[in-house]
Design a protein around this motif. Structure first.
Motif, PDB file in Angstrom:
ATOM      1  N   THR A  13       0.761  -1.313   0.025  1.00 23.73           N
ATOM      2  CA  THR A  13      -0.001   0.039  -0.093  1.00 23.73           C
ATOM      3  C   THR A  13       0.856   1.177  -0.102  1.00 23.73           C
ATOM      4  OG1 THR A  13      -0.072  -0.146   2.427  1.00 23.73           O
ATOM      5  CG2 THR A  13      -1.980  -1.026   1.183  1.00 23.73           C
ATOM      6  N   LEU A  14       0.378   2.229  -0.815  1.00 27.26           N
ATOM      7  CA  LEU A  14       1.058   3.483  -0.869  1.00 27.26           C
ATOM      8  C   LEU A  14       0.478   4.654  -0.261  1.00 27.26           C
ATOM      9  CD1 LEU A  14       2.661   3.084  -4.287  1.00 27.26           C
ATOM     10  CD2 LEU A  14       3.689   2.678  -2.319  1.00 27.26           C
ATOM     11  N   GLY A  15       0.084   4.830   0.995  1.00 24.68           N
ATOM     12  CA  GLY A  15      -0.848   5.576   1.577  1.00 24.68           C
ATOM     13  C   GLY A  15      -0.593   7.096   1.543  1.00 24.68           C
ATOM     14  N   ASP A  16       0.626   7.232   1.382  1.00 27.16           N
ATOM     15  CA  ASP A  16       0.925   8.837   1.173  1.00 27.16           C
ATOM     16  C   ASP A  16       2.250   8.988   0.468  1.00 27.16           C
ATOM     17  OD1 ASP A  16       2.898   7.744   2.726  1.00 27.16           O
ATOM     18  OD2 ASP A  16       2.263   8.752   4.759  1.00 27.16           O
ATOM     19  N   LEU A  17       2.874  10.177   0.190  1.00 28.18           N
ATOM     20  CA  LEU A  17       3.708  10.271  -0.798  1.00 28.18           C
ATOM     21  C   LEU A  17       5.089   9.747  -0.159  1.00 28.18           C
ATOM     22  CD1 LEU A  17       2.910  14.023  -1.838  1.00 28.18           C
ATOM     23  CD2 LEU A  17       2.780  12.025  -3.119  1.00 28.18           C
ATOM     24  N   ALA A  18       5.180   9.737   1.199  1.00 28.75           N
ATOM     25  CA  ALA A  18       6.342   9.221   1.643  1.00 28.75           C
ATOM     26  C   ALA A  18       6.390   7.747   1.333  1.00 28.75           C
ATOM     27  CB  ALA A  18       6.342   9.471   3.142  1.00 28.75           C
ATOM     28  N   ALA A  19       5.278   7.040   1.258  1.00 27.35           N
ATOM     29  CA  ALA A  19       5.387   5.576   0.951  1.00 27.35           C
ATOM     30  C   ALA A  19       5.813   5.434  -0.656  1.00 27.35           C
ATOM     31  CB  ALA A  19       3.998   4.877   1.005  1.00 27.35           C
ATOM     32  N   ALA A  20       5.192   6.508  -1.411  1.00 26.82           N
ATOM     33  CA  ALA A  20       5.713   6.112  -2.801  1.00 26.82           C
ATOM     34  C   ALA A  20       7.097   6.482  -3.099  1.00 26.82           C
ATOM     35  CB  ALA A  20       5.091   7.579  -3.717  1.00 26.82           C
ATOM     36  N   GLU A  21       7.732   7.457  -2.135  1.00 23.02           N
ATOM     37  CA  GLU A  21       9.208   7.721  -1.928  1.00 23.02           C
ATOM     38  C   GLU A  21      10.098   6.516  -1.508  1.00 23.02           C
ATOM     39  OE1 GLU A  21       9.374  11.445   0.475  1.00 23.02           O
ATOM     40  OE2 GLU A  21       8.261  12.423  -1.444  1.00 23.02           O
ATOM     41  N   ASP A  42      -4.275   3.532 -13.903  1.00 18.00           N
ATOM     42  CA  ASP A  42      -5.177   4.442 -14.705  1.00 18.00           C
ATOM     43  C   ASP A  42      -4.920   5.770 -14.482  1.00 18.00           C
ATOM     44  OD1 ASP A  42      -6.766   2.622 -15.805  1.00 18.00           O
ATOM     45  OD2 ASP A  42      -8.077   2.582 -13.899  1.00 18.00           O
ATOM     46  N   LEU A  43      -5.331   6.680 -14.981  1.00 19.52           N
ATOM     47  CA  LEU A  43      -5.201   8.161 -14.958  1.00 19.52           C
ATOM     48  C   LEU A  43      -5.153   8.661 -13.319  1.00 19.52           C
ATOM     49  CD1 LEU A  43      -7.721   9.796 -17.633  1.00 19.52           C
ATOM     50  CD2 LEU A  43      -5.137  10.051 -17.969  1.00 19.52           C
ATOM     51  N   GLY A  44      -4.133   9.210 -12.990  1.00 22.84           N
ATOM     52  CA  GLY A  44      -4.016   9.695 -11.632  1.00 22.84           C
ATOM     53  C   GLY A  44      -3.834   8.743 -10.450  1.00 22.84           C
ATOM     54  N   ALA A  45      -3.195   7.520 -11.247  1.00 25.12           N
ATOM     55  CA  ALA A  45      -2.836   6.300 -10.122  1.00 25.12           C
ATOM     56  C   ALA A  45      -1.500   6.716  -9.356  1.00 25.12           C
ATOM     57  CB  ALA A  45      -2.587   5.108 -10.996  1.00 25.12           C
ATOM     58  N   GLY A  46      -0.800   7.472 -10.001  1.00 23.36           N
ATOM     59  CA  GLY A  46       0.530   7.661  -9.135  1.00 23.36           C
ATOM     60  C   GLY A  46       1.703   7.467  -9.945  1.00 23.36           C
ATOM     61  N   LYS A  47       1.707   7.336 -11.386  1.00 24.54           N
ATOM     62  CA  LYS A  47       2.755   6.956 -12.183  1.00 24.54           C
ATOM     63  C   LYS A  47       4.098   8.063 -12.099  1.00 24.54           C
ATOM     64  CE  LYS A  47       0.047   6.235 -15.819  1.00 24.54           C
ATOM     65  NZ  LYS A  47      -1.306   6.639 -15.179  1.00 24.54           N
ATOM     66  N   THR A  48       3.246   9.225 -12.471  1.00 27.63           N
ATOM     67  CA  THR A  48       4.680  10.125 -12.358  1.00 27.63           C
ATOM     68  C   THR A  48       5.132  10.348 -11.168  1.00 27.63           C
ATOM     69  OG1 THR A  48       3.477  11.079 -14.418  1.00 27.63           O
ATOM     70  CG2 THR A  48       4.896  12.868 -13.291  1.00 27.63           C
ATOM     71  N   THR A  49       4.368  10.395 -10.161  1.00 28.07           N
ATOM     72  CA  THR A  49       4.788  10.374  -8.725  1.00 28.07           C
ATOM     73  C   THR A  49       6.035   9.626  -8.320  1.00 28.07           C
ATOM     74  OG1 THR A  49       2.536  11.341  -8.350  1.00 28.07           O
ATOM     75  CG2 THR A  49       3.955  10.509  -6.366  1.00 28.07           C
ATOM     76  N   LEU A  50       5.579   8.237  -8.851  1.00 26.40           N
ATOM     77  CA  LEU A  50       6.682   7.403  -8.662  1.00 26.40           C
ATOM     78  C   LEU A  50       7.903   7.458  -9.486  1.00 26.40           C
ATOM     79  CD1 LEU A  50       7.599   4.725  -6.980  1.00 26.40           C
ATOM     80  CD2 LEU A  50       6.195   3.484  -8.718  1.00 26.40           C
ATOM     81  N   PHE A  85       9.369   8.276 -20.005  1.00 31.11           N
ATOM     82  CA  PHE A  85       8.148   8.401 -21.187  1.00 31.11           C
ATOM     83  C   PHE A  85       6.889   8.317 -20.550  1.00 31.11           C
ATOM     84  CE2 PHE A  85      12.112   6.262 -22.928  1.00 31.11           C
ATOM     85  CZ  PHE A  85      12.170   6.525 -24.340  1.00 31.11           C
ATOM     86  N   ASP A  86       6.016   9.023 -21.365  1.00 31.27           N
ATOM     87  CA  ASP A  86       4.601   8.818 -20.959  1.00 31.27           C
ATOM     88  C   ASP A  86       4.005   8.554 -22.438  1.00 31.27           C
ATOM     89  OD1 ASP A  86       1.798   9.315 -20.882  1.00 31.27           O
ATOM     90  OD2 ASP A  86       1.997  10.755 -19.184  1.00 31.27           O
ATOM     91  N   LEU A  87       3.518   7.629 -22.698  1.00 29.33           N
ATOM     92  CA  LEU A  87       3.006   7.153 -24.044  1.00 29.33           C
ATOM     93  C   LEU A  87       1.555   7.212 -24.444  1.00 29.33           C
ATOM     94  CD1 LEU A  87       5.470   3.900 -24.229  1.00 29.33           C
ATOM     95  CD2 LEU A  87       5.810   6.113 -24.974  1.00 29.33           C
ATOM     96  N   VAL A 112       8.463   4.068 -18.060  1.00 28.85           N
ATOM     97  CA  VAL A 112       7.455   4.108 -18.852  1.00 28.85           C
ATOM     98  C   VAL A 112       6.499   4.401 -18.314  1.00 28.85           C
ATOM     99  CG1 VAL A 112       6.784   3.210 -21.184  1.00 28.85           C
ATOM    100  CG2 VAL A 112       9.040   2.711 -20.282  1.00 28.85           C
ATOM    101  N   GLU A 113       5.477   5.418 -18.520  1.00 29.00           N
ATOM    102  CA  GLU A 113       3.960   5.316 -18.309  1.00 29.00           C
ATOM    103  C   GLU A 113       3.101   4.887 -19.428  1.00 29.00           C
ATOM    104  OE1 GLU A 113       2.589   8.891 -16.068  1.00 29.00           O
ATOM    105  OE2 GLU A 113       4.887   9.473 -15.691  1.00 29.00           O
ATOM    106  N   TRP A 114       2.248   4.219 -19.331  1.00 32.96           N
ATOM    107  CA  TRP A 114       1.247   3.895 -20.249  1.00 32.96           C
ATOM    108  C   TRP A 114       2.100   3.037 -21.292  1.00 32.96           C
ATOM    109  CZ3 TRP A 114      -3.569   4.182 -19.367  1.00 32.96           C
ATOM    110  CH2 TRP A 114      -4.276   5.206 -18.351  1.00 32.96           C
ATOM    111  N   PRO A 115       2.925   1.821 -20.714  1.00 27.71           N
ATOM    112  CA  PRO A 115       3.778   1.195 -21.623  1.00 27.71           C
ATOM    113  C   PRO A 115       2.539   0.419 -22.625  1.00 27.71           C
ATOM    114  CG  PRO A 115       3.413   0.002 -19.717  1.00 27.71           C
ATOM    115  CD  PRO A 115       2.900   1.329 -19.536  1.00 27.71           C
ATOM    116  N   PRO A 135      -7.670   1.628  -3.351  1.00 26.99           N
ATOM    117  CA  PRO A 135      -6.882   2.127  -2.486  1.00 26.99           C
ATOM    118  C   PRO A 135      -5.515   2.517  -3.203  1.00 26.99           C
ATOM    119  CG  PRO A 135      -6.972  -0.059  -2.317  1.00 26.99           C
ATOM    120  CD  PRO A 135      -8.039   0.099  -3.306  1.00 26.99           C
ATOM    121  N   ARG A 136      -4.637   3.641  -2.470  1.00 25.05           N
ATOM    122  CA  ARG A 136      -3.306   3.766  -3.255  1.00 25.05           C
ATOM    123  C   ARG A 136      -2.590   2.358  -3.010  1.00 25.05           C
ATOM    124  NH1 ARG A 136      -2.803   7.815  -6.259  1.00 25.05           N
ATOM    125  NH2 ARG A 136      -3.867   9.774  -5.751  1.00 25.05           N
ATOM    126  N   ALA A 137      -2.107   1.812  -4.058  1.00 26.67           N
ATOM    127  CA  ALA A 137      -1.332   0.557  -3.855  1.00 26.67           C
ATOM    128  C   ALA A 137      -0.305   0.472  -5.339  1.00 26.67           C
ATOM    129  CB  ALA A 137      -2.238  -0.487  -3.453  1.00 26.67           C
TER     130      ALA A 137
END
Ligand SMILES: Nc1ncnc2c1ncn2[C@@H]1O[C@H](COP(=O)(O)OP(=O)(O)OP(=O)(O)O)[C@@H](O)[C@H]1O
Ligand SMILES: [Mg+2]
Length: 158
Positions: A13-21, A42-50, A85-87, A112-115, A135-137
């Motif tokens: 689970t990636l409950g917050d930005l710290a978890a993504a970090e 999907d859109l907004g799932a957190g790909k760019t954030t990761l 990349f964001d395809l 690669v986002e949207w591979p 949930p964020r995961a």
């Protein structure tokens, strides 16, 4: 040939930005030239954030804009060259070659986002991270040298 390639991994689970970090740092620690990290979701799932977290952990300082319109952004981090990349807006799968995908893997790592927009051009050996917002995961799986690493990363970032 599918020999010596198997999937393994784990979910966290990636409950917050710290978890993504944390996840980004665990991926970055293992990233080498030639590696492809496929960021699904999907859109907004957190790909760019990761992707941002991975680049920051590699020592990049500064902005990491979403490559929504440029389709690719390149970075010379202190550790490794990285192409992000964001395809999503790719017009045809072959266009990924024109963007320099093969050169990017020869020179460094590719995030690669949207591979799925160029599935046939993605290397067989890869780390896959499937993200969800609700949930964020993240679910990790890997093939080739990433098979065991995917499980290790999930354990480390949990
Ligand atoms: N683990 C997280 N915890 C909290 N918020 C997050 C997390 N990951 C992402 N977000 C937030 O969710 C929003 C969307 O994230 P992001 O832009 O990374 O998604 P994306 O998958 O790249 O979307 P797109 O498909 O549009 O490229 C942003 O506002 C981001 O800050
Ligand atoms: Mg994005």
């Amino acid at each position: 040939m599918q020999t010596a390639i198997h999937d393994s991994g784990g979910r966290l689970t990636l409950g917050d930005l710290a978890a993504a970090e944390r996840l980004g740092a665990a991926v970055a620690a293992r990233l080498q030239t030639g590696d492809a990290v496929l960021l699904r979701g999907d859109l907004g799932a957190g790909k760019t954030t990761l992707a941002r977290a991975i680049l920051t952990a590699l020592g990049h300082r500064g902005e990491v804009p979403s490559p929504t319109f440029t389709l690719v952004q390149s970075y010379d981090t202190p550790r490794l060259a990285v192409a992000h990349f964001d395809l999503y807006r790719l017009k045809s799968p072959d266009e990924v070659r024109e963007l320099g995908f093969d050169d990017a893997l020869a020179a460094g790592a590719a995030l690669v986002e949207w591979p799925e927009q160029a599935e046939g051009h993605m290397p067989e050996e890869r780390l896959e991270i499937a993200l969800t917002a609700e949930p964020r995961a993240a679910t990790l799986s890997g093939t080739g040298r990433w098979a065991d690493l995917a499980a290790a990363i999930a354990g480390e970032a949990a």
